[in-house]
Enzyme design. Structure first.
Site, short mmCIF file in Angstrom:
data_model
loop_
_atom_site.label_atom_id
_atom_site.label_comp_id
_atom_site.label_asym_id
_atom_site.label_seq_id
_atom_site.Cartn_x
_atom_site.Cartn_y
_atom_site.Cartn_z
N LYS A 207 -13.06 -2.60 -5.53
CA LYS A 207 -13.79 -1.34 -5.64
C LYS A 207 -12.85 -0.18 -5.96
CE LYS A 207 -13.89 -1.48 -0.59
NZ LYS A 207 -14.81 -1.79 0.53
N LYS B 76 0.81 -1.22 0.00
CA LYS B 76 0.00 0.00 0.00
C LYS B 76 0.84 1.27 0.00
CE LYS B 76 -4.20 -1.90 2.08
NZ LYS B 76 -5.21 -1.76 3.16
N LYS C 263 -7.84 -9.47 -8.62
CA LYS C 263 -9.04 -9.58 -7.81
C LYS C 263 -10.03 -8.48 -8.16
CE LYS C 263 -9.16 -10.44 -3.44
NZ LYS C 263 -8.92 -10.38 -1.98
#
Length: 338
Positions: free
Chosen positions: A203, A114, A200
């Site tokens: 959103k 991240k 994957k």
């Protein structure tokens, strides 16, 4: 048995969330017996570890409550709340920061993913949020935590923190924290992007065509499935024929997860057929499954009073459960409270 699990309230739930996590939450709730308990929380404190829009976070939190209830989370049988209304989460994180070790956190792969190349520019919250995750479950003496592959490392960290705290501050025969066990759902489908079968469903993907959102209406679902990436070959008659065909495998996996049919049974019906026949069938079962969720969500999402009441009720129950563990932690550390 006490199960604790959370989800970040960022954006709409999509099909991957539903089939990979939320449907299993509902099953766990429905299967809970003999005094067992499920706690499901909206991880709004975790959400601020990354750049965010405050108004979107506030709106997303309420929309997520509506979506979870629409999916079948029963706030009379489970405890549904958001972290912010239970300050013990943040308090326990700080207390556990004294036990967690820099070396442990440095090994967390999600921080590396991240933060990207700018690790020095990442927030301290992003680096330390695995300690908050540990607090989330240790606070309630969770016996089991549902985990996917990407969360196993964080549960191991929670166990390490709990074990070290018990060793350092508790009598050998009176440990404070329960060491939570992983709960591996029996049918946690791994749902991939409709645009890239190797990634994957997410959103955060900029393309709305990459995912089925639970708020999509029938026409939108049909359009997204019709345009889902495939290859020119027909579906095989046996599962081995899906090897090396990630997009085909993904669509068959979705059909299997939604209907409960085995991949073998699906391929026995559609093997040899092109996607022109399979995609409409897939869209039909998706619409049939998601239409009641969509209708319930639309009914709830603008009822601010009801959504606030659900969170407030759940938070009151969670605070009551959290209080003994938090007090015992302060006492174990020798901290004086008024």
């Amino acid at each position: 048995m006490r199960v604790v699990s959370g989800i970040q309230p960022t954006g709409n739930l999509h099909l991957g969330n539903y089939l990979g996590a939320i449907r299993n939450w509902v099953r766990m709730q429905d299967d809970m017996q003999d005094g067992g308990q499920c706690l499901f929380f909206l991880a709004d404190l975790h959400a601020i570890s990354m750049p965010h829009d405050p108004a979107q976070l506030r709106a997303g939190t309420l929309e997520m409550v509506a979506a979870l209830v629409a999916c079948g989370i029963d706030y009379d049988r489970s405890i549904l709340f958001n972290q912010t209304q239970v300050p013990a989460h943040a308090e326990l994180q700080w207390l556990l920061n004294g036990t967690a070790r820099m070396g442990w956190l440095n090994r967390m792969t999600q921080f590396k993913d991240k933060s990207g190349k700018n690790r020095e520019g990442a927030s301290v919250a992003l680096f330390s949020y695995p300690v908050l995750q540990a607090a989330d479950v240790l606070l309630y003496q969770a016996t089991h935590v549902p985990v996917g592959d990407d969360q196993k490392q964080h549960l191991e960290l929670a166990r390490d923190i709990a074990q070290k705290f018990n060793n350092d501050f508790c009598a050998e025969d009176a440990p404070l924290f329960t060491l939570p066990e992983p709960y591996i759902p029996p049918q946690a489908a791994r749902i991939m992007s409709l645009r890239d079968g190797s990634a994957k469903m997410s959103k955060s993907d900029v393309s709305e065509m990459s995912r089925i959102d639970l708020v999509d209406d029938a026409d939108t679902i049909l359009k997204k499935i019709k345009k889902a990436k495939t290859d020119p070959e027909p579906l095989p008659s046996e599962e081995a024929g899906l090897d090396g065909r990630p997009e085909a495998l993904n669509l068959v996996t979705i059909y299997s997860a939604i209907t409960g049919q085995s991949v073998e049974k699906i391929l026995s019906e559609f093997g040899g057929e092109g996607f022109g026949k399979f995609k409409p069938a897939l869209a039909e079962v998706l619409v049939e499954t998601l239409a009641p969720i969509n209708a319930r969500f639309l009914e709830l999402k603008d009822d601010r009073e009801s959504l606030d009441a659900i969170l407030a009720r759940g938070a009151a129950k969670a605070r009551e459960l959290a209080s003994p563990t938090l007090s015992a932690t302060y006492d174990a550390l020798g901290l004086v409270r008024g």
